[in-house]
Design a protein around this motif. Structure first.
Motif, PDB file in Angstrom:
ATOM      1  N   THR B 630       1.064  -1.119   0.070  1.00  0.00           N
ATOM      2  CA  THR B 630      -0.011   0.315  -0.082  1.00  0.00           C
ATOM      3  C   THR B 630       1.031   1.063   0.050  1.00  0.00           C
ATOM      4  OG1 THR B 630      -0.064  -0.089   2.179  1.00  0.00           O
ATOM      5  CG2 THR B 630      -1.932  -1.689   1.807  1.00  0.00           C
ATOM      6  N   LEU B 631       0.638   2.101  -0.639  1.00  0.00           N
ATOM      7  CA  LEU B 631       0.940   3.392  -0.567  1.00  0.00           C
ATOM      8  C   LEU B 631      -0.117   4.847   0.029  1.00  0.00           C
ATOM      9  CD1 LEU B 631       3.333   5.338  -1.699  1.00  0.00           C
ATOM     10  CD2 LEU B 631       2.105   5.906  -4.067  1.00  0.00           C
ATOM     11  N   GLU B 632       0.553   5.452   1.198  1.00  0.00           N
ATOM     12  CA  GLU B 632       0.318   5.961   2.197  1.00  0.00           C
ATOM     13  C   GLU B 632       0.307   7.533   1.470  1.00  0.00           C
ATOM     14  OE1 GLU B 632      -2.093   5.774   4.170  1.00  0.00           O
ATOM     15  OE2 GLU B 632      -2.028   3.498   4.257  1.00  0.00           O
ATOM     16  N   GLU B 633      -0.072   8.613   1.830  1.00  0.00           N
ATOM     17  CA  GLU B 633      -0.299  10.121   0.556  1.00  0.00           C
ATOM     18  C   GLU B 633      -0.684  10.634   1.469  1.00  0.00           C
ATOM     19  OE1 GLU B 633      -0.191  11.717  -3.043  1.00  0.00           O
ATOM     20  OE2 GLU B 633       1.071   9.438  -3.906  1.00  0.00           O
ATOM     21  N   GLY B 634      -0.838  10.240   2.530  1.00  0.00           N
ATOM     22  CA  GLY B 634      -1.355  11.953   2.976  1.00  0.00           C
ATOM     23  C   GLY B 634      -3.615  11.089   3.182  1.00  0.00           C
TER      24      GLY B 634
END
Lengths: 231, 694
Positions: B630-634
């Protein structure tokens, strides 16, 4: 080297950490080095060893992409195991999940929320956490104690961190753990330091609560592969 | 006189769906005087943007076929391929990238780097296409080109730097600040056609100075002269900056970022200047051909008009003017009336008409040379064929063409529909190598297969609209495969004696798994126990057996068939007898070789607000998906997973309801993997039942 042989002969066995975490007790490990010396490569080897022993690993990469992190695993796995079977590869990839955060986005609260999501949705329940890129300068003892508490709550046995030390910062703990972790080193069961000396890359064991070391044994890094080996 | 190739640019425009590529192309054509009025993609004037020439594209507001067009900007000729944004049409994107020298990566200033941009960027990297980025839609609420530039660095790992700053954003977007000339540019007139240059607004001067310094520092690594000039202080010659940016861009080590709003007619002319200044001309790029007389050894094409012609047909279209073949010339000159050779078929082809395409209009030309992208009329060929002059036997390197992963049956409703459908399928398979068709001999049904549900949907729609072929459509089926996992021997005698000349053939050997490739035949026969003339018969027999496996009826792949013994009969042995013997042998060994079913696994990326991450992961998990990461970007998050295609049918509806329509997903083929035991058992059972009922 085949899978079974690799597990048995892995130099990481001498840290004794895996034996001590099987009884449900939580442990923290730390890899330190100056920037660019290969902390992630060590973390990935620790993660792969844990996966080969049947554990599930959540790799939290702060400031890194999923693809790049995945490539690291593929590269190191290929170096560790010759003739990797499709079955082993597939089994290992099922035991790993990568969670990436932008540098300014990561927080303990967000990690907790994500972890709970994963566990509640029955997507992935990690035994081991790798946190690469954690900001030790901006987070102190309390944050680390919070994380330890979170481990206990979620049944995570071990968390490995990486931390960057700085050449110009002379502060060290009594055990020789450099800043910025010198004031919280007592929280870690194992602390390793990548220590380049001339043409040799040493992996100094600064703290090791459960080590089963034969006198004179040290860990080294093969500079071409970054694989850990005994002296 | 030979054309100056330094004044030619072959570019593609690639991006995520709805980033505004088609609108951008429309504006480029307007400013380069190729069209005289602007139409919107889903315009109310009923005309539609110029590049979306297929009716269906106009209706859906998406670009499906990459129409090629030609424009000229100042003294530079620009050939543009408008490429589709949906991943199901990736072959179109890949083909375009194969023949182009550079590309504009269009990004939405609100959506930023989305999953499709990542796919397209990966494709561009594969073909080493230098690119410049254009952050579009700066007039939209939430526009943030700085964030998009950061995403280009973080997500696509490009060394991206803004070459311009926006003056105002969202509703206040007025113009741009050029960080090389240090001037503000405004776009006046009804359609932004008049450029007004002013001093940089006072409140932006400090920021512009700071950004310029950072930019110069970054690009100075591509130019020693620029570095020296910076160290010396004083004024910097703008040409040094242009040269350094160009050098970095061509080396794929720097990505200049431009900003604007195509819809609001802002920023397009500077982008065209950037295409001329920073993207490569045909001689900046080394393309290779394969020497067919020398074991397909690679050699670089010369771009020299005096050399023998080599050109690649990269796209076929069947439009209202008849069949059009888009070609790119790599060396030599092609003139109207010339005869060329198709190096795949060896056939001579006379070139009757030669045209330069402008979306769906055309301009007759008499010749074309290196670097040109033009279209030929009435040439019978397939996409990917190479044409050469007499006396040269070469082929442009083959393109990576993925195998289809999904199929469905199409049933014509009457005889007329049957005829029209045949015409349509014949055309589509020539146009698109990822679209395939065959007749299932057991059911008599026509099966079409391709890269995804939308891919096949579009062809079915085209069949109906362009060819008036009314067809019923079966449920989509996953293209499973069968393969073996163990080595297994065979020793089979085919013997039939029913009066007259009989049939006799014995083949012995083994089958074994083949790591790479679909099939290999190995002849280890010694002493002529099987006569030489019957060896190809054995090969043919094995290949026939692989068309349909006995587990679930899927095609068999990944097998090496080795024959090392056999027998023949002086009278009764024949081609047919050995083919049948090989088929019997295959059947005998196949089940002993522990066969398994493989299924296509798709790489799925779901992108949406963070609050839905848990639900998205749960939904993928339920579909036998393996979450990669997963990629969290805010506020935004991306979930990447590998999911079996069979589990992805109807996912768009599920995702919509799970996330209130706020998340979107893309998928592309990743690999084939063995199906789990329970699924395998179900597939085998289903196949056996179908066979019982037939």
């Amino acid at each position: 080297m085949g899978k079974e042989e690799l597990i048995a002969s892995n130099p990481l066995r001498m840290l004794g950490l895996d034996n001590k975490t099987e009884d449900g007790r939580q442990s923290l490990g730390l890899i330190m080095a100056r920037a660019g010396l290969g902390k992630t490569a060590i973390l990935v080897q620790i993660a792969l060893d844990s996966m080969l022993r049947g554990n599930r690993v959540l790799h939290v990469a702060i400031g890194e992409t999923i693809d790049k992190t995945r490539d690291r695993y593929d590269d190191i796995l290929a170096k560790m195991i010759e003739d990797l079977s499709e079955e082993t590869e597939s089994d290992l990839s099922r035991r790993r999940m990568i969670m990436t955060f932008k540098e300014n986005v990561f927080s303990r609260a967000m990690l907790e929320e994500r972890l709970k999501d994963l566990i509640e949705q029955d997507v992935f329940k990690p035994d081991c956490l790798i946190i690469d890129g954690y900001d030790f300068d901006g987070n102190g003892r309390q944050a680390m104690e919070d994380l330890k508490q979170l481990m206990a709550e979620l049944g995570i046995s071990v968390i490995w961190f990486s931390a960057v030390s700085h050449r110009n910062d002379p502060r060290v703990s009594a055990d020789g753990v450099p800043a910025p972790c010198h004031t919280i080193d007592d929280l870690f069961e194992v602390v390793l330091l990548i220590n380049p000396q001339d043409s040799v890359m040493k992996l100094d064991i600064l703290r090791c609560a459960y080590c089963e070391l034969e006198p004179g044994t040290t860990l080294l890094l093969d500079p071409s592969t970054m694989l850990i080996k005994k002296s | 006189m030979a054309k100056d190739l330094s004044k030619v640019r072959n570019i593609g425009i690639s991006a995520h769906i709805d980033s505004g590529k088609t609108t951008l192309t429309e504006r480029i054509l307007f400013y380069t005087d190729r069209i005289h009025a602007i139409h919107e993609v889903r315009g109310k004037d009923g005309v539609g943007a110029k590049m979306d020439s297929m009716e269906l594209e106009k209706e859906r507001g998406i670009t499906i076929q990459s129409a090629a067009t030609y424009a000229s900007w100042k003294d530079v000729e620009i050939n543009i391929i408008d490429t589709p944004g949906h991943v199901d049409f990736t072959i179109e994107v890949e083909r375009a990238l194969r023949v182009l020298d550079g590309a504009i990566l269009v990004l939405c200033s609100v959506g930023g780097v989305q999953s499709q941009s990542i796919t397209v960027s990966r494709q561009m990297a594969r073909y080493r296409v230098p690119r410049i980025a254009f952050v579009n839609k700066c007039d939209r609420t939430g526009a943030n080109p700085t964030r998009v530039t950061e995403q280009l660095r973080d997500k696509l790992e490009l060394n991206a730097h803004m070459m311009q700053l926006p003056i105002g954003l969202e509703g206040d977007f007025e113009g741009i600040v050029d960080l090389i000339t240090m001037k503000a540019i405004y776009f006046d007139g009804d359609s932004g056609e008049i450029l007004r240059e002013e001093e940089i607004p006072a409140d932006m001067a400090a920021e512009a100075e700071e950004k310029r310094e950072a930019l110069l520092e970054e690009i100075s690594m591509f130019s020693e002269e620029l570095m020296e000039s910076l160290l010396e202080g004083g004024d910097i010659d703008p040409q040094l900056i242009y040269d350094a940016v160009r050098r970095g861009t061509l080396a794929l080590e720097f990505t200049p970022v431009f900003v604007g709003s195509a819809y609001k007619n802002k920023g397009i002319q500077p982008l065209l200047d950037a295409v001329s200044s920073f993207l490569p001309c045909p001689t900046d790029v080394v393309n290779h051909a394969l020497d067919l007389d020398n074991n397909e050894k690679e050699f670089p094409v010369t771009n020299d008009p005096d050399d023998k012609l080599i050109m690649l047909a990269f796209k076929l279209e069947d439009g209202r003017y008849g069949q059009l073949t888009y070609v790119r010339t790599y060396q030599g000159v092609l003139k109207k009336g010339d005869t060329v050779f198709n190096s795949r078929t060896g056939k001579k082809v006379k070139i009757g008409r030669l045209v330069r395409m402008h979306a769906d209009e055309m301009e007759e030309i008499v010749s074309c040379g290196p670097g040109d992208i033009v279209a030929l009329f009435g040439v019978d060929c397939a996409s990917g064929d190479t044409f050469t002059a007499d006396g040269i036997s070469a082929s442009m390197s083959s393109m990576h063409i993925p195998d289809p992963v999904i199929s469905l049956a199409v049933i014509p409703v009457d005889n007329m529909a049957q005829n029209n459908m045949s015409k349509a399928l014949n055309r589509f398979t020539k146009e698109d190598p990822t679209f395939r068709t065959y007749v299932d001999h057991e059911t008599g049904e026509t099966i079409i297969s391709g890269m995804g549900e939308l891919h096949l949907d579009v062809y079915i729609e085209r069949m109906k609209r362009e060819y008036s072929a009314a067809v019923d459509v079966g449920a989509p089926q996953v293209a499973y495969r069968e393969t073996i996992t163990l080595q297994a021997p065979f020793d089979y005698i085919h013997k039939k004696q029913t009066g007259g000349s009989g049939q006799y053939g014995r083949v012995a050997g083994y089958l074994e798994p083949l790591d790479e490739g679909e099939y290999e035949f190995v002849d280890e026969i010694v002493g002529g126990v099987i006569p030489r003339e019957f060896i190809p018969s054995c090969d043919k027999g094995f290949q026939k057996s692989m068309a349909k496996g006995s587990l679930c009826g899927a095609a068999i792949t990944g097998i090496r068939a080795v024959i090392n013994d056999g027998n023949s009969h002086s009278v009764d042995s024949s081609d047919v007898a050995f083919q049948l013997a090989a088929q019997g042998a295959f059947k005998e060994a196949y089940m002993k070789a522990s066969p398994v079913i493989m299924e296509p696994i798709m790489k799925v990326a779901v992108e949406g607000p963070t609050e839905f991450q848990g639900a998205v992961m749960g939904s993928l998990n339920q579909r036998r998906g393996m979450i990669i990461g997963t990629l969290e970007e805010g506020n935004y998050t991306v979930v990447e997973a590998e999911v079996p295609l069979s589990e992805m049918f109807g996912y768009s509806t599920t995702l919509r309801s799970l996330t209130q329509g706020k998340a979107e997903f893309t998928m592309e083929f990743a690999t084939f993997k063995q199906v789990p035991k329970s699924v395998s058992e179900e597939l085998v059972k289903k196949y056996q039942e179908e066979r019982k009922n037939d």
